[in-house]
Motif scaffolding. Structure first.
Motif, PDB file in Angstrom:
ATOM      1  N   UNK A  97      -7.711  29.580 115.285  1.00  0.00           N
ATOM      2  CA  UNK A  97      -9.072  29.249 115.681  1.00  0.00           C
ATOM      3  C   UNK A  97      -9.433  27.864 115.143  1.00  0.00           C
ATOM      4  N   UNK A  98     -10.178  27.093 115.917  1.00  0.00           N
ATOM      5  CA  UNK A  98     -10.562  25.744 115.499  1.00  0.00           C
ATOM      6  C   UNK A  98     -11.356  25.780 114.198  1.00  0.00           C
ATOM      7  N   UNK A  99     -10.943  24.928 113.246  1.00  0.00           N
ATOM      8  CA  UNK A  99     -11.624  24.781 111.966  1.00  0.00           C
ATOM      9  C   UNK A  99     -11.857  23.293 111.713  1.00  0.00           C
ATOM     10  N   UNK A 100     -12.785  22.997 110.787  1.00  0.00           N
ATOM     11  CA  UNK A 100     -13.072  21.599 110.485  1.00  0.00           C
ATOM     12  C   UNK A 100     -11.874  20.969 109.773  1.00  0.00           C
ATOM     13  N   UNK A 101     -11.430  19.831 110.312  1.00  0.00           N
ATOM     14  CA  UNK A 101     -10.283  19.111 109.756  1.00  0.00           C
ATOM     15  C   UNK A 101     -10.561  17.615 109.785  1.00  0.00           C
ATOM     16  N   UNK A 102      -9.908  16.894 108.862  1.00  0.00           N
ATOM     17  CA  UNK A 102     -10.042  15.441 108.788  1.00  0.00           C
ATOM     18  C   UNK A 102      -8.704  14.819 108.431  1.00  0.00           C
ATOM     19  N   UNK A 103      -8.435  13.665 109.007  1.00  0.00           N
ATOM     20  CA  UNK A 103      -7.325  12.808 108.611  1.00  0.00           C
ATOM     21  C   UNK A 103      -7.933  11.428 108.391  1.00  0.00           C
ATOM     22  N   UNK A 104      -7.747  10.845 107.192  1.00  0.00           N
ATOM     23  CA  UNK A 104      -8.333   9.544 106.868  1.00  0.00           C
ATOM     24  C   UNK A 104      -7.297   8.631 106.244  1.00  0.00           C
ATOM     25  N   UNK A 105      -7.423   7.348 106.550  1.00  0.00           N
ATOM     26  CA  UNK A 105      -6.501   6.332 106.046  1.00  0.00           C
ATOM     27  C   UNK A 105      -7.298   5.063 105.811  1.00  0.00           C
ATOM     28  N   UNK A 106      -7.112   4.427 104.664  1.00  0.00           N
ATOM     29  CA  UNK A 106      -7.862   3.207 104.385  1.00  0.00           C
ATOM     30  C   UNK A 106      -7.216   2.359 103.317  1.00  0.00           C
ATOM     31  N   UNK A 107      -7.819   1.172 103.121  1.00  0.00           N
ATOM     32  CA  UNK A 107      -7.440   0.316 102.002  1.00  0.00           C
ATOM     33  C   UNK A 107      -8.689  -0.365 101.481  1.00  0.00           C
ATOM     34  N   UNK A 108      -8.614  -0.898 100.269  1.00  0.00           N
ATOM     35  CA  UNK A 108      -9.805  -1.327  99.560  1.00  0.00           C
ATOM     36  C   UNK A 108     -10.350  -2.704  99.930  1.00  0.00           C
ATOM     37  N   UNK A 109      -9.524  -3.662 100.275  1.00  0.00           N
ATOM     38  CA  UNK A 109     -10.050  -4.996 100.479  1.00  0.00           C
ATOM     39  C   UNK A 109      -9.509  -5.606 101.759  1.00  0.00           C
ATOM     40  N   UNK A 110     -10.288  -5.830 102.789  1.00  0.00           N
ATOM     41  CA  UNK A 110     -11.676  -5.384 102.890  1.00  0.00           C
ATOM     42  C   UNK A 110     -11.724  -3.866 103.053  1.00  0.00           C
ATOM     43  N   UNK A 111     -12.860  -3.273 102.714  1.00  0.00           N
ATOM     44  CA  UNK A 111     -12.991  -1.823 102.803  1.00  0.00           C
ATOM     45  C   UNK A 111     -12.871  -1.400 104.264  1.00  0.00           C
ATOM     46  N   UNK A 112     -11.818  -0.700 104.564  1.00  0.00           N
ATOM     47  CA  UNK A 112     -11.541  -0.268 105.929  1.00  0.00           C
ATOM     48  C   UNK A 112     -11.097   1.184 105.911  1.00  0.00           C
ATOM     49  N   UNK A 113     -11.689   2.004 106.757  1.00  0.00           N
ATOM     50  CA  UNK A 113     -11.303   3.410 106.906  1.00  0.00           C
ATOM     51  C   UNK A 113     -11.122   3.733 108.369  1.00  0.00           C
ATOM     52  N   UNK A 114     -10.099   4.485 108.659  1.00  0.00           N
ATOM     53  CA  UNK A 114      -9.891   5.041 109.988  1.00  0.00           C
ATOM     54  C   UNK A 114      -9.888   6.552 109.781  1.00  0.00           C
ATOM     55  N   UNK A 115     -10.749   7.265 110.500  1.00  0.00           N
ATOM     56  CA  UNK A 115     -10.921   8.692 110.283  1.00  0.00           C
ATOM     57  C   UNK A 115     -10.967   9.442 111.594  1.00  0.00           C
ATOM     58  N   UNK A 116     -10.314  10.582 111.617  1.00  0.00           N
ATOM     59  CA  UNK A 116     -10.418  11.522 112.733  1.00  0.00           C
ATOM     60  C   UNK A 116     -10.947  12.824 112.139  1.00  0.00           C
ATOM     61  N   UNK A 117     -12.108  13.238 112.583  1.00  0.00           N
ATOM     62  CA  UNK A 117     -12.709  14.446 112.041  1.00  0.00           C
ATOM     63  C   UNK A 117     -13.283  15.298 113.159  1.00  0.00           C
ATOM     64  N   UNK A 118     -13.202  16.589 112.993  1.00  0.00           N
ATOM     65  CA  UNK A 118     -13.732  17.496 114.005  1.00  0.00           C
ATOM     66  C   UNK A 118     -13.197  18.894 113.804  1.00  0.00           C
ATOM     67  N   UNK A 119     -13.326  19.710 114.825  1.00  0.00           N
ATOM     68  CA  UNK A 119     -12.835  21.088 114.801  1.00  0.00           C
ATOM     69  C   UNK A 119     -11.571  21.155 115.644  1.00  0.00           C
ATOM     70  N   UNK A 120     -10.443  21.476 114.995  1.00  0.00           N
ATOM     71  CA  UNK A 120      -9.147  21.449 115.651  1.00  0.00           C
ATOM     72  C   UNK A 120      -8.379  22.737 115.384  1.00  0.00           C
ATOM     73  N   UNK A 121      -7.475  23.084 116.282  1.00  0.00           N
ATOM     74  CA  UNK A 121      -6.677  24.297 116.128  1.00  0.00           C
ATOM     75  C   UNK A 121      -5.367  24.050 115.390  1.00  0.00           C
TER      76      UNK A 121
END
Length: 161
Positions: A97-121
């Motif tokens: 069943x779909x549950x809340x999940x996140x995958x995040x990747x970033x670095x500090x300078x400059x502050x950059x984040x790439x995130x995928x978040x949502x309800x996934x199976x």
């Protein structure tokens, strides 16, 4: 601050708030667990099999690091030496069943984040970031349980960690 985000939801509302800020505040390993005797930790709960990397980051990506998210799954950091890009995907041990999940990747300078978040199976991500020569911070979340690492896989050592 650059914040790239993709959200996917099944039967729930998502608001576009500062995901990177929320992710940065999450503790990855409670100190109480580290202080607990090893024999007690081993007897407390059997270790579940880790999820397997599914190749979703694409051709040329190899797993260079991973962190188990309790018994729920694993977050994988991959790297493509030809492009200098990292990729993160969070994969459940047992899809369902779909549950809340996140995958995040970033670095500090400059502050950059790439995130995928949502309800996934099955999995969250992939998220890609060009981080050639930089240390990355990466994490995954499944139903409120979080794992990942800060400032790892730096520069030319990325493929060897």
């Amino acid at each position: 601050m650059i914040n790239i985000r993709r959200a996917s939801v099944i039967g729930a509302a998502v608001t576009a708030t500062a995901t990177a800020t929320a992710c940065a505040a999450v503790a990855l390993a409670p100190a109480a667990v580290a202080a607990e005797p090893a024999a007690h930790r081993a007897a407390a709960a059997p270790k579940a099999a880790a999820a397997q990397y599914n190749g979703v980051c694409g051709s040329g990506y190899a797993v260079v690091n991973s962190a188990q998210i309790g018994t729920k799954g694993t977050v994988f950091l991959t790297y493509n030496s030809a492009t200098g890009k990292n990729c993160v995907v969070t994969i459940r041990t047992k899809p369902g069943k779909a549950v809340h999940m996140t995958a995040s990747l970033g670095f500090a300078s400059p502050t950059t984040w790439v995130t995928d978040t949502g309800y996934f199976t099955t999995y969250a991500g992939p998220v890609h970031l060009d981080a050639r020569g930089l240390c990355v911070t990466w994490r995954g979340e499944i139903s409120g349980e979080v794992a990942g690492k800060n400032g790892t896989n730096c520069g030319s050592l990325a493929a060897n960690r």
